[in-house]
Design a protein around this motif. Structure first.
Motif, short mmCIF file in Angstrom:
data_model
loop_
_atom_site.label_atom_id
_atom_site.label_comp_id
_atom_site.label_asym_id
_atom_site.label_seq_id
_atom_site.Cartn_x
_atom_site.Cartn_y
_atom_site.Cartn_z
N THR A 150 7.20 13.70 8.49
CA THR A 150 7.38 12.53 7.66
C THR A 150 7.56 11.29 8.53
O THR A 150 7.95 11.39 9.70
CB THR A 150 8.59 12.68 6.72
OG1 THR A 150 9.76 12.93 7.48
CG2 THR A 150 8.36 13.81 5.72
N PHE A 151 7.26 10.16 7.96
CA PHE A 151 7.36 8.88 8.65
C PHE A 151 7.61 7.84 7.58
O PHE A 151 7.52 8.12 6.38
CB PHE A 151 6.08 8.59 9.45
CG PHE A 151 4.81 9.01 8.76
CD1 PHE A 151 4.18 8.18 7.85
CD2 PHE A 151 4.26 10.27 9.00
CE1 PHE A 151 3.01 8.58 7.20
CE2 PHE A 151 3.09 10.68 8.36
CZ PHE A 151 2.46 9.82 7.46
N SER A 152 7.94 6.62 7.99
CA SER A 152 8.18 5.58 7.00
C SER A 152 6.91 5.36 6.18
O SER A 152 5.79 5.55 6.67
CB SER A 152 8.63 4.28 7.67
OG SER A 152 7.62 3.80 8.54
N THR A 153 7.07 5.01 4.94
CA THR A 153 5.93 4.81 4.05
C THR A 153 4.95 3.81 4.66
O THR A 153 5.33 2.73 5.08
CB THR A 153 6.39 4.31 2.67
OG1 THR A 153 7.26 5.30 2.10
CG2 THR A 153 5.22 4.07 1.74
N GLN A 154 3.69 4.23 4.71
CA GLN A 154 2.62 3.40 5.26
C GLN A 154 1.60 3.13 4.16
O GLN A 154 1.11 4.06 3.52
CB GLN A 154 1.92 4.12 6.42
CG GLN A 154 2.84 4.53 7.54
CD GLN A 154 3.40 3.34 8.29
OE1 GLN A 154 2.66 2.47 8.72
NE2 GLN A 154 4.72 3.29 8.42
N THR A 155 1.31 1.86 3.95
CA THR A 155 0.27 1.47 2.99
C THR A 155 -0.83 0.75 3.76
O THR A 155 -0.55 -0.20 4.49
CB THR A 155 0.85 0.55 1.90
OG1 THR A 155 1.86 1.27 1.19
CG2 THR A 155 -0.23 0.11 0.92
N VAL A 156 -2.05 1.25 3.61
CA VAL A 156 -3.21 0.67 4.28
C VAL A 156 -4.23 0.34 3.20
O VAL A 156 -4.53 1.18 2.35
CB VAL A 156 -3.81 1.66 5.30
CG1 VAL A 156 -5.04 1.08 5.96
CG2 VAL A 156 -2.78 2.07 6.32
N THR A 157 -4.77 -0.86 3.23
CA THR A 157 -5.79 -1.28 2.27
C THR A 157 -7.06 -1.62 3.03
O THR A 157 -7.09 -2.58 3.80
CB THR A 157 -5.30 -2.50 1.46
OG1 THR A 157 -4.06 -2.16 0.83
CG2 THR A 157 -6.33 -2.88 0.39
N ALA A 158 -8.09 -0.78 2.82
CA ALA A 158 -9.39 -0.96 3.48
C ALA A 158 -9.20 -1.21 4.98
O ALA A 158 -9.78 -2.11 5.56
CB ALA A 158 -10.18 -2.08 2.84
N GLY A 159 -8.36 -0.36 5.60
CA GLY A 159 -8.09 -0.51 7.02
C GLY A 159 -8.04 0.82 7.73
O GLY A 159 -8.38 1.86 7.16
N ASN A 160 -7.57 0.80 8.95
CA ASN A 160 -7.48 1.99 9.78
C ASN A 160 -6.06 2.53 9.79
O ASN A 160 -5.10 1.75 9.80
CB ASN A 160 -7.94 1.69 11.20
CG ASN A 160 -9.37 1.19 11.23
OD1 ASN A 160 -10.19 1.58 10.41
ND2 ASN A 160 -9.67 0.33 12.16
N PHE A 161 -5.92 3.84 9.77
CA PHE A 161 -4.61 4.50 9.81
C PHE A 161 -4.63 5.50 10.96
O PHE A 161 -5.52 6.33 11.04
CB PHE A 161 -4.33 5.22 8.49
CG PHE A 161 -3.01 5.92 8.47
CD1 PHE A 161 -1.83 5.19 8.40
CD2 PHE A 161 -2.94 7.30 8.54
CE1 PHE A 161 -0.60 5.83 8.40
CE2 PHE A 161 -1.71 7.94 8.54
CZ PHE A 161 -0.54 7.21 8.47
#
Length: 158
Positions: A130-141
């Motif tokens: 688990t990790f802190s919530t990550q939100t990516v919009t049309a990007g790289n993760f």
């Protein structure tokens, strides 16, 4: 490392009236299968799947499931193939970390959990991270892997 003390981001499930959470830990089934099933982290095919923040992936997870897995253009169900690292030991600690970071390009996701699992062994679960919530919009993760040593490795068994 990613698998230190269990950390949970609690969410309330209104339909059941209980708190839900993804939790970090080496899956109990993996620990039990080590002497029996022969998970070979040096050569088996390992994958990592990403999960929604509302999922309940954790140490009690026994195998990969697509339930509550993230979904996005450019994200394939089942996740990404892992470049195997080398299992090593230091003192009484055995440890392992993938040899490369995991990346997804041009995705739209919100996640706080990755499940590593063994596709060479019936998709059996290895660990949830688990990790802190990550939100990516049309990007790289990218999931950056920790140093492969007895203090920081993704998996440490002593």
């Amino acid at each position: 490392g990613l698998l230190g003390d269990d950390q949970a981001r609690l969410r309330h499930d209104r339909s059941k009236g209980i708190d839900m959470a993804n939790t970090a830990g080496i899956c109990t089934s993996f620990k039990a299968e080590l002497p029996i099933e022969g998970h070979n982290l040096n050569s088996d095919s390992i994958k990592a799947a990403l999960y929604l923040t509302t999922a309940t992936v954790g140490p009690s997870t026994t195998a990969y499931s697509s339930t509550n897995e993230v979904s996005s253009a450019n994200y394939t169900a089942g996740g990404a193939a892992v470049t195997n690292g080398t299992v090593a030991t230091s003192g009484t600690t055995a440890y392992w970390t993938p040899a490369a970071n995991l990346s997804w390009s041009n995705v739209t996701i919100t996640t706080d959990c990755a499940l590593f699992y063994n596709t060479s062994n019936s998709n059996k679960a290895i660990c949830s991270c688990t990790f802190s919530t990550q939100t990516v919009t049309a990007g790289n993760f990218t999931l950056t892997m920790p140093t492969n040593d007895a203090s920081n490795a993704l998996i440490r068994i002593n």
